[in-house]
Design a protein around this motif. Structure first.
Motif, PDB file in Angstrom:
ATOM      1  N   ARG A  76       0.898  -1.193  -0.099  1.00  0.00           N
ATOM      2  CA  ARG A  76       0.020   0.037   0.077  1.00  0.00           C
ATOM      3  C   ARG A  76       0.800   1.158  -0.006  1.00  0.00           C
ATOM      4  NH1 ARG A  76      -3.640   0.533   5.115  1.00  0.00           N
ATOM      5  NH2 ARG A  76      -1.754   0.766   5.919  1.00  0.00           N
ATOM      6  N   ALA A  77       2.024   1.329   0.850  1.00  0.00           N
ATOM      7  CA  ALA A  77       2.719   2.553   1.055  1.00  0.00           C
ATOM      8  C   ALA A  77       3.416   2.719  -0.344  1.00  0.00           C
ATOM      9  CB  ALA A  77       3.975   2.415   2.031  1.00  0.00           C
ATOM     10  N   ALA A  78       4.078   1.548  -1.023  1.00  0.00           N
ATOM     11  CA  ALA A  78       4.788   1.744  -2.278  1.00  0.00           C
ATOM     12  C   ALA A  78       3.853   2.089  -3.504  1.00  0.00           C
ATOM     13  CB  ALA A  78       5.524   0.442  -2.770  1.00  0.00           C
ATOM     14  N   PHE A  79       2.702   1.595  -3.315  1.00  0.00           N
ATOM     15  CA  PHE A  79       1.680   1.971  -4.506  1.00  0.00           C
ATOM     16  C   PHE A  79       1.006   3.359  -4.092  1.00  0.00           C
ATOM     17  CE2 PHE A  79      -2.545   2.080  -6.164  1.00  0.00           C
ATOM     18  CZ  PHE A  79      -2.320   1.261  -7.849  1.00  0.00           C
ATOM     19  N   ARG A  80       0.815   3.761  -3.152  1.00  0.00           N
ATOM     20  CA  ARG A  80       0.591   5.175  -3.016  1.00  0.00           C
ATOM     21  C   ARG A  80       1.550   6.237  -3.228  1.00  0.00           C
ATOM     22  NH1 ARG A  80      -2.674   4.905   3.085  1.00  0.00           N
ATOM     23  NH2 ARG A  80      -4.692   3.912   2.238  1.00  0.00           N
ATOM     24  N   ASP A  96      -8.800   0.067   0.860  1.00  0.00           N
ATOM     25  CA  ASP A  96      -8.411   1.163   1.556  1.00  0.00           C
ATOM     26  C   ASP A  96      -7.797   2.135   0.641  1.00  0.00           C
ATOM     27  OD1 ASP A  96      -6.084   0.260   1.651  1.00  0.00           O
ATOM     28  OD2 ASP A  96      -6.432   0.121   4.045  1.00  0.00           O
ATOM     29  N   THR A  97      -7.259   1.889  -0.436  1.00  0.00           N
ATOM     30  CA  THR A  97      -6.496   2.492  -1.326  1.00  0.00           C
ATOM     31  C   THR A  97      -7.198   2.848  -2.635  1.00  0.00           C
ATOM     32  OG1 THR A  97      -4.567   1.455  -0.345  1.00  0.00           O
ATOM     33  CG2 THR A  97      -4.004   2.460  -2.217  1.00  0.00           C
ATOM     34  N   LEU A 135      -6.859  -0.203  -5.319  1.00  0.00           N
ATOM     35  CA  LEU A 135      -5.844  -1.450  -5.126  1.00  0.00           C
ATOM     36  C   LEU A 135      -6.627  -2.544  -4.912  1.00  0.00           C
ATOM     37  CD1 LEU A 135      -2.681  -2.277  -5.452  1.00  0.00           C
ATOM     38  CD2 LEU A 135      -2.621  -1.585  -3.005  1.00  0.00           C
ATOM     39  N   ALA A 136      -6.505  -3.572  -5.556  1.00  0.00           N
ATOM     40  CA  ALA A 136      -7.126  -4.813  -5.455  1.00  0.00           C
ATOM     41  C   ALA A 136      -6.408  -5.885  -4.625  1.00  0.00           C
ATOM     42  CB  ALA A 136      -7.565  -5.325  -6.822  1.00  0.00           C
ATOM     43  N   PHE A 137      -6.096  -5.476  -3.382  1.00  0.00           N
ATOM     44  CA  PHE A 137      -5.297  -6.206  -2.478  1.00  0.00           C
ATOM     45  C   PHE A 137      -6.026  -5.797  -1.028  1.00  0.00           C
ATOM     46  CE2 PHE A 137      -2.000  -6.523  -5.864  1.00  0.00           C
ATOM     47  CZ  PHE A 137      -1.833  -7.690  -5.837  1.00  0.00           C
TER      48      PHE A 137
END
Length: 175
Positions: A76-80, A96-97, A135-137
């Motif tokens: 999530r941090a890397a994607f954001r 949540d992203t 984000l689909a995770f």
């Protein structure tokens, strides 16, 4: 609408293979593999290997992938970090992203690859990264709980269940 940074691809995609795991505690109808790491935008997530010690089930009935919370937080941090040019949107259920892409003509997503035991690296298509602009995770309940590789991440993949050979094979851009 979606763009993923270009990657070198052979003219004919080849299969990558990972061992099919057996379990005395899970139903034999679950096809289990060992996820070793996740790569976002060419960089492996800074997650200790022990986080991925529980197996993952390849499951076409589960929509999104569930991964250990420690790995999910890093993903999530890397994607954001790679998506700062887009407006965040409110969460959608457990996702949540999320992003508001209204008015955006072209979206560039960071590449995401799943690395399985034996070195099998599966590059996700853009269709395997987002669901409803999110984000689909999602995280599992704990780092020790088995994860799931869902059908969103399997989009455009050919998945071969080689039960006699005790392997699962993936081929990108096959569908």
């Amino acid at each position: 609408m979606f763009g993923v940074p270009p990657q070198r691809a052979a003219l004919v995609p080849t299969f990558v293979s990972t061992p099919l795991l057996s379990s005395s505690t899970m139903s034999p109808t679950f096809y289990r593999v060992l996820l070793r790491s996740i790569i976002v935008a060419g960089r492996p997530l800074p997650v200790p290997p022990t986080v991925f010690s529980a197996s993952s089930v390849i499951d076409s009935a589960t929509v999104i992938s569930r991964i250990p919370p420690t790995a999910y937080q890093a993903l999530r941090a890397a994607f954001r970090s790679a998506m700062t040019m887009y407006r965040p949107a409110p969460p959608v259920s457990i996702l949540d992203t999320c992003y508001d892409f209204s008015g955006v003509r072209s979206i560039t997503l960071p590449s995401i690859a799943l690395v399985f035991d034996g070195g099998a690296t599966v590059n996700l298509d853009a269709a395997g990264i987002l669901l409803q602009g999110c984000l689909a995770f999602a995280p599992t309940a704990s780092d020790r709980m088995p994860g799931f590789i869902g059908n969103v991440q399997q989009r455009t993949l050919e998945v071969v269940y080689d039960v006699p050979g005790k392997a699962i094979r993936f081929r990108s851009a096959a569908c």
